[in-house]
Design an enzyme around this catalytic site. Structure first.
Site, PDB file in Angstrom:
ATOM      1  N   ASP A 284      10.135  55.858  26.114  1.00 58.11           N
ATOM      2  CA  ASP A 284      10.383  55.607  27.533  1.00 58.11           C
ATOM      3  C   ASP A 284      11.804  55.049  27.626  1.00 58.11           C
ATOM      4  O   ASP A 284      12.404  54.654  26.622  1.00 58.11           O
ATOM      5  CB  ASP A 284       9.333  54.648  28.127  1.00 58.11           C
TER       6      ASP A 284
HETATM    7  C1  BGC Z   1       9.384  55.333  33.480  1.00 53.89           C
HETATM    8  C2  BGC Z   1       9.003  56.718  32.998  1.00 53.89           C
HETATM    9  C3  BGC Z   1       9.994  57.728  33.522  1.00 53.89           C
HETATM   10  C4  BGC Z   1      11.388  57.333  33.078  1.00 53.89           C
HETATM   11  C5  BGC Z   1      12.451  58.294  33.539  1.00 53.89           C
HETATM   12  C6  BGC Z   1      10.840  55.008  33.171  1.00 53.89           C
HETATM   13  O1  BGC Z   1      11.211  53.824  33.760  1.00 53.89           O
HETATM   14  O2  BGC Z   1       8.532  54.378  32.913  1.00 53.89           O
HETATM   15  O3  BGC Z   1       7.718  57.037  33.433  1.00 53.89           O
HETATM   16  O4  BGC Z   1       9.669  59.002  33.108  1.00 53.89           O
HETATM   17  O5  BGC Z   1      11.687  56.051  33.599  1.00 53.89           O
HETATM   18  O6  BGC Z   1      12.567  58.303  34.900  1.00 53.89           O
END
Ligand code: BGC
Length: 720
Positions: A284
């Site tokens: 993530d």
């Molecule tokens: C989120 C993810 C997301 C990523 C990109 C993160 O903060 O937890 O679910 O895909 O950002 O946007």
């Protein structure tokens, strides 16, 4: 020949018979041709390369890469890209969120993302609303539509489906997920993954694993035992993997004191070895810290850029990181790249016909996902003679929606006010803050309450004070109040539930959801959604209560420094496998609305439960069938649910667990036979001693019902 030598009449009859047969065969042929043409016209469904084919391609490119190129490749580029290496014909690949549609970003941290911009994307009802439909065919169509919009924007990787568990109603991301039950989540997720990937877009299962609160999400340490992990948290990921998902995103939190994105146990052991995942794993965004650990964990790609892996050259020189591990990471990224044919992704803007088709999938999802919780003396659908309808509430002149990476703006917004005006015309008046007099003098009050939940923080179970006041005002002054809830999760309804005459749970309906709401209020559509969650009376009743460290309070902001400064804190999953209805039933705590619950404008009668055998071996497949009749006065859809109870068990087991369901549509008076097949998995629990699923011999009860608290038929069987 004798047969042909009859009297004249007979001959004529035979002639006619032959002509008839020729006609029937001819039209059958023409029909089959038209079917063939129809099938041939359907867009070709994408087929990925096999693992072996992709592996061979990855090998040949890896052999040509310099060490600098390899090191660059294991980190994301410009926030949302897989890096390009033109020398090797490796193209950049754009990825964007998320489960409920394409999140269009103009810029991110000053990176221009416009090359991949769709002009618009459809805002679908939130995933929790999709789960409330219990309709896997619809889930597949929904996801196919999202995938088609990805194709339109040249988006190679969809950062979804989000699929964490609904453990606490306060979690800010519940709207992005599919509820509290591992079986229901698994069935929706496999349909979703197949839909997205049928368009050639990578589906990313996220967030692996145990990421069930947004409260200082990078600092929460989920403490979970092995059996609970296997029974509640892993099965939906397994379902997504078996459906062919080509990517997994690890989570922000720690699992049993190790950050998931750099944990050998989480990635190598659980994800790759146990669940058999062979493709791309990414972190993530900003969620790993120790490059050495990352390189050994089975992780492939650090997003959005190398941070933990920044000094990997040095670590390599010092012998702390091995080149084999870097090669493994690069190869794994390349495999997904080649299997999903991600080179040369181009913007190919869809035409309006496609958006129209997608909007109708969104509409159907809202129609089937809205849940009717209460309808005393059949106030709904609103009768034609009701003249004075007063509409009030928070999300009447603006759309209620979830925030964060999953947010989708959508287009052609249908506001509640406009849709209800179109449906009820001059019979409907709107007042944001009506006076007592206005409330009293209405024939019916439609009062909306809701929350706007978001990634990044959790929110209180209770409604904001002003909304609670408004709804109390309505129910206290007008006995014909219908409450319409627009929220991405459960909310506290305890103080007005008894006084409201009807309650509709409408979630976040996306751009066209309010049209479905209007259709349900007027009776043009019969509601058929059922809760994919339990709604508790008080938050303290719920299994996750007490997860916030003593003395701390909820917040709602994106303050990264505040999060950095917060110490790691433990979230003890002390309830074990007793999540959702498993908890409320075993603790004998009555929730306000139970899992699987939802009513219709018609009634369904269940009868004739039969099983193929009353005594089976653990490897037998048990066939279960029953009859369901629409005994009411209009057509409708029913969700038939099968729960299994293990009567004698050597380990504590939930009273019952969902193991099958089917949604059936019936005209009034119509009857249908509903059949299910139950295999070993339906009776098993995870046994840590043997590290496998285990069926204990003895008596089991098959319960069939309309909700977890509304079991209509039961039958005992024995496993010997
Ligand atoms: C989120 C993810 C997301 C990523 C990109 C993160 O903060 O937890 O679910 O895909 O950002 O946007």
């Amino acid at each position: 020949m004798q047969f042909l030598q009859g009297k004249g009449e007979n001959k004529d009859m035979i002639k006619e018979l032959i002509i008839l047969i020729v006609l029937i065969l001819g039209s059958a042929f023409l029909y089959s041709q038209s079917r063939i043409q129809f099938v041939a016209k359907k867009p070709e469904r994408f087929q990925p390369l096999s693992f072996a084919q992709a592996d061979a391609k990855a090998d040949s490119i890896l052999a040509q890469m310099t060490i600098e190129e390899k090191i660059a490749y294991i980190g994301g580029d410009r926030s949302f890209f897989l890096r390009s290496i033109p020398r090797l014909n490796l193209d950049e690949v754009y990825m964007t969120d998320a489960t409920q549609g394409v999140h269009i970003r103009e810029k991110f941290r000053d990176n221009d993302l416009s090359r991949y911009q769709l002009e618009k994307s459809t805002a679908f009802p939130c995933p929790l609303a999709l789960a409330a439909t219990w309709n896997t065919t619809l889930a597949n169509r929904y996801a196919t539509a999202v995938g088609e919009e990805c194709r339109g924007g040249g988006i190679g990787i969809l950062l979804g489906p989000g699929m964490n568990n609904y453990r606490i109603s306060q979690c800010g991301r519940n709207f992005e997920y599919f509820g509290e039950d591992p079986f229901l989540r698994s069935r929706i997720i496999e349909a979703y993954v197949k839909g997205v990937q049928s368009t050639g877009t990578v589906a990313t299962l996220k967030h692996f694993i145990a990421n069930n609160t947004e409260f200082y999400r990078r600092k929460s340490n989920s403490i979970i035992d092995e059996r609970t992990l296997h029974e509640i948290y892993l099965p939906p990921f397994k379902a997504g993997i078996d459906a062919g998902a080509q990517a997994v995103m690890t989570s922000y939190n720690l699992l049993n004191s190790e950050w998931c994105g750099e944990s050998d146990y989480v990635i190598n052991n659980l994800l790759r070895k146990e669940l058999g995942f062979k493709w791309l794993v990414m972190t993530d965004w900003w969620s790993v810290y120790d490059g050495e650990k990352v390189s050994r964990s089975g992780q492939d790609l650090e997003m959005p850029q190398t941070v933990a892996l920044k000094d990997i050259q040095t670590l390599l020189k010092e012998g702390k990181v091995k080149i084999e591990n870097i090669n493994r990471m690069v190869k794994s990224i390349l495999r997904t790249y080649y299997a999903m044919k991600l080179s040369n992704q181009k913007k190919n803007l869809p035409d309006n016909l496609m958006y129209k088709a997608h909007e109708s999938v969104a509409l159907q999802t809202a129609r089937e996902g809205i849940v009717l919780l209460k309808n005393e003396s059949n106030l709904l659908p609103l009768k034609k003679n009701i003249q004075k309808i007063l509409l009030t509430g928070e999300y009447v002149d603006k759309l209620a929606k979830g925030g964060g990476s999953a947010e989708v703006k959508g287009f052609n917004h249908r506001l509640m006010l406009d849709e209800l005006k179109a449906e009820f015309g001059r019979r409907l008046d709107y007042e944001k803050n009506p006076s007592i007099e206005q409330i009293k003098s209405a024939d019916v009050v439609l009062c909306n309450v809701g929350t706007e939940d978001s990634e990044g923080w959790d929110r209180a179970f209770a409604l904001p004070e002003d909304q609670e006041k408004r709804v109390l005002n309505c129910v206290n002054n007008n006995p014909n109040t219908v409450v319409i809830v627009t929220s991405g999760s459960g909310i506290r309804m305890t103080d007005w539930n008894n006084k409201a005459r009807a309650i509709l749970y409408a979630w976040y309906g996306g751009q066209i959801g309010n049209k479905a709401l209007a259709e349900i209020l007027s009776g043009r559509v019969n509601p058929s959604g059922k809760l994919p969650i339990t709604i508790e009376k008080e938050f303290k009743d719920s299994p996750g209560y007490g997860y916030i460290p003593a003395g701390e309070v909820l917040y709602n902001n994106w303050n990264g420094n505040q999060e950095k400064a917060h110490p790691i804190y433990d979230v003890n999953y002390k309830e074990g496998v007793f999540v959702g209805y498993r908890w409320y039933e075993s603790k004998k705590i009555e929730p306000l609305y139970p899992f699987g619950y939802g009513i219709s404008y018609t009634n369904f009668h269940y009868s004739d439960l039969t099983v193929s055998k009353e005594t089976i071996n653990e490897n037998d497949t048990l066939k279960v069938s029953l009859t369901v009749k629409n005994s009411g006065s209009q057509k409708g859809m029913e969700i038939v649910q099968v729960y299994i109870e293990d009567v004698e068990s050597s380990v504590p087991r939930p009273i019952k667990e969902l193991k099958a369901f089917k949604k059936v549509g019936l005209n009034n008076g119509e009857t249908v036979m509903v059949q299910f097949e139950l295999n070993k998995q339906a009776f098993a629990f995870w046994n840590p001693k043997i590290q496998d699923w285990y069926v204990e011999k003895g008596i089991f009860v098959i319960h069939v019902g309309a909700a977890s608290n509304d079991i209509r038929l039961s039958k005992e069987i024995i496993i010997r």
